[in-house]
Design a protein around this motif. Structure first.
Motif, PDB file in Angstrom:
ATOM      1  N   ALA A   9       0.876  -1.186  -0.043  1.00  0.00           N
ATOM      2  CA  ALA A   9       0.084   0.113   0.061  1.00  0.00           C
ATOM      3  C   ALA A   9       0.669   1.303  -0.057  1.00  0.00           C
ATOM      4  O   ALA A   9       0.616   2.254  -0.557  1.00  0.00           O
ATOM      5  CB  ALA A   9      -0.752  -0.026   1.262  1.00  0.00           C
ATOM      6  N   ALA A  10       2.095   1.095   0.530  1.00  0.00           N
ATOM      7  CA  ALA A  10       2.733   2.391   0.619  1.00  0.00           C
ATOM      8  C   ALA A  10       3.493   2.579  -0.621  1.00  0.00           C
ATOM      9  O   ALA A  10       3.686   3.612  -0.936  1.00  0.00           O
ATOM     10  CB  ALA A  10       3.931   2.083   1.805  1.00  0.00           C
ATOM     11  N   THR A  46     -10.530   3.777  -2.445  1.00  0.00           N
ATOM     12  CA  THR A  46      -9.452   3.844  -3.634  1.00  0.00           C
ATOM     13  C   THR A  46      -7.969   3.723  -3.091  1.00  0.00           C
ATOM     14  O   THR A  46      -7.668   3.681  -2.026  1.00  0.00           O
ATOM     15  CB  THR A  46      -9.488   5.216  -4.341  1.00  0.00           C
ATOM     16  OG1 THR A  46      -8.876   6.338  -3.281  1.00  0.00           O
ATOM     17  CG2 THR A  46     -10.548   5.926  -4.709  1.00  0.00           C
ATOM     18  N   ARG A  47      -7.110   3.183  -4.119  1.00  0.00           N
ATOM     19  CA  ARG A  47      -5.666   2.986  -3.488  1.00  0.00           C
ATOM     20  C   ARG A  47      -4.952   4.125  -3.089  1.00  0.00           C
ATOM     21  O   ARG A  47      -4.370   4.259  -2.287  1.00  0.00           O
ATOM     22  CB  ARG A  47      -5.008   2.121  -4.625  1.00  0.00           C
ATOM     23  CG  ARG A  47      -4.586   2.958  -5.986  1.00  0.00           C
ATOM     24  CD  ARG A  47      -4.419   2.158  -7.156  1.00  0.00           C
ATOM     25  NE  ARG A  47      -2.763   1.814  -6.879  1.00  0.00           N
ATOM     26  CZ  ARG A  47      -2.449   0.554  -7.275  1.00  0.00           C
ATOM     27  NH1 ARG A  47      -3.121  -0.478  -7.857  1.00  0.00           N
ATOM     28  NH2 ARG A  47      -1.100   0.170  -7.088  1.00  0.00           N
ATOM     29  N   GLN A  48      -5.544   5.478  -3.580  1.00  0.00           N
ATOM     30  CA  GLN A  48      -4.959   6.691  -3.196  1.00  0.00           C
ATOM     31  C   GLN A  48      -5.024   6.939  -1.738  1.00  0.00           C
ATOM     32  O   GLN A  48      -4.372   7.339  -0.883  1.00  0.00           O
ATOM     33  CB  GLN A  48      -5.101   7.818  -3.982  1.00  0.00           C
ATOM     34  CG  GLN A  48      -4.871   9.260  -3.579  1.00  0.00           C
ATOM     35  CD  GLN A  48      -3.140   9.197  -3.709  1.00  0.00           C
ATOM     36  OE1 GLN A  48      -2.677   8.518  -5.033  1.00  0.00           O
ATOM     37  NE2 GLN A  48      -2.300   9.814  -3.144  1.00  0.00           N
ATOM     38  N   PHE A  51      -3.313   4.354   0.144  1.00  0.00           N
ATOM     39  CA  PHE A  51      -1.879   5.131   0.392  1.00  0.00           C
ATOM     40  C   PHE A  51      -1.658   6.199   1.232  1.00  0.00           C
ATOM     41  O   PHE A  51      -0.719   6.043   2.209  1.00  0.00           O
ATOM     42  CB  PHE A  51      -1.405   5.593  -1.032  1.00  0.00           C
ATOM     43  CG  PHE A  51      -0.207   6.232  -1.112  1.00  0.00           C
ATOM     44  CD1 PHE A  51       1.155   5.529  -1.005  1.00  0.00           C
ATOM     45  CD2 PHE A  51      -0.189   7.597  -1.341  1.00  0.00           C
ATOM     46  CE1 PHE A  51       2.381   6.328  -1.209  1.00  0.00           C
ATOM     47  CE2 PHE A  51       1.110   8.440  -1.515  1.00  0.00           C
ATOM     48  CZ  PHE A  51       2.184   7.667  -1.402  1.00  0.00           C
ATOM     49  N   GLU A  52      -2.698   6.880   1.355  1.00  0.00           N
ATOM     50  CA  GLU A  52      -2.514   8.330   2.255  1.00  0.00           C
ATOM     51  C   GLU A  52      -2.686   7.637   3.747  1.00  0.00           C
ATOM     52  O   GLU A  52      -1.740   8.096   4.563  1.00  0.00           O
ATOM     53  CB  GLU A  52      -3.450   9.146   2.016  1.00  0.00           C
ATOM     54  CG  GLU A  52      -3.004   9.969   0.751  1.00  0.00           C
ATOM     55  CD  GLU A  52      -4.255  10.919   0.113  1.00  0.00           C
ATOM     56  OE1 GLU A  52      -5.244  10.998   0.758  1.00  0.00           O
ATOM     57  OE2 GLU A  52      -3.844  11.418  -0.976  1.00  0.00           O
ATOM     58  N   LEU A  53      -3.659   6.636   4.050  1.00  0.00           N
ATOM     59  CA  LEU A  53      -3.803   6.250   5.407  1.00  0.00           C
ATOM     60  C   LEU A  53      -2.694   5.534   5.927  1.00  0.00           C
ATOM     61  O   LEU A  53      -2.049   5.686   7.144  1.00  0.00           O
ATOM     62  CB  LEU A  53      -5.125   5.336   5.308  1.00  0.00           C
ATOM     63  CG  LEU A  53      -5.486   4.814   6.520  1.00  0.00           C
ATOM     64  CD1 LEU A  53      -6.067   5.937   7.552  1.00  0.00           C
ATOM     65  CD2 LEU A  53      -6.678   3.768   6.507  1.00  0.00           C
ATOM     66  N   VAL A  54      -2.065   4.632   4.865  1.00  0.00           N
ATOM     67  CA  VAL A  54      -0.828   4.090   5.430  1.00  0.00           C
ATOM     68  C   VAL A  54       0.422   4.813   5.528  1.00  0.00           C
ATOM     69  O   VAL A  54       0.997   4.716   6.755  1.00  0.00           O
ATOM     70  CB  VAL A  54      -0.318   2.798   4.267  1.00  0.00           C
ATOM     71  CG1 VAL A  54       0.984   2.453   4.587  1.00  0.00           C
ATOM     72  CG2 VAL A  54      -1.493   1.910   4.392  1.00  0.00           C
ATOM     73  N   THR A  60       4.758   9.087   7.983  1.00  0.00           N
ATOM     74  CA  THR A  60       5.816   9.536   6.966  1.00  0.00           C
ATOM     75  C   THR A  60       5.210  10.579   6.137  1.00  0.00           C
ATOM     76  O   THR A  60       5.720  11.035   5.046  1.00  0.00           O
ATOM     77  CB  THR A  60       6.532   8.538   6.093  1.00  0.00           C
ATOM     78  OG1 THR A  60       5.251   7.802   5.394  1.00  0.00           O
ATOM     79  CG2 THR A  60       7.088   7.445   6.874  1.00  0.00           C
ATOM     80  N   GLN A  61       4.176  11.126   6.572  1.00  0.00           N
ATOM     81  CA  GLN A  61       3.330  12.189   5.695  1.00  0.00           C
ATOM     82  C   GLN A  61       3.691  13.468   6.118  1.00  0.00           C
ATOM     83  O   GLN A  61       3.811  14.028   7.496  1.00  0.00           O
ATOM     84  CB  GLN A  61       1.947  11.926   5.750  1.00  0.00           C
ATOM     85  CG  GLN A  61       1.000  12.703   4.561  1.00  0.00           C
ATOM     86  CD  GLN A  61      -0.338  12.260   4.607  1.00  0.00           C
ATOM     87  OE1 GLN A  61      -1.059  12.058   5.645  1.00  0.00           O
ATOM     88  NE2 GLN A  61      -0.780  12.352   3.346  1.00  0.00           N
TER      89      GLN A  61
END
Length: 61
Positions: A9-10, A46-48, A51-54, A60-61
């Motif tokens: 996911a990252a 969505t995969r986006q 991605f943001e959740l992970v 790292t965000q």
């Protein structure tokens, strides 16, 4: 989510299933399965979003 689902996911925000699969030496279908499992487990659509959740969970965000 499993460690492998988190790892994939990252990468999902920047790379295609084929690219992730080639890098991790797994099939694109296996990547799709991990993404689908992650979406289901996190109730994201969505995969986006996944991605943001992970990234947020990993700090790292």
């Amino acid at each position: 989510m499993t460690d492998r689902e988190m790892e994939i996911a990252a990468l999902a925000g920047h790379y295609s299933d084929a690219d992730i699969g080639a890098n991790l030496r797994i099939s694109p279908r296996t990547v799709q399965n991990h993404i689908s499992n992650g979406l289901r487990k996190t109730n994201t659509l969505t995969r986006q979003e996944l991605f943001e959740l992970v990234l947020q969970a990993l700090g790292t965000q």
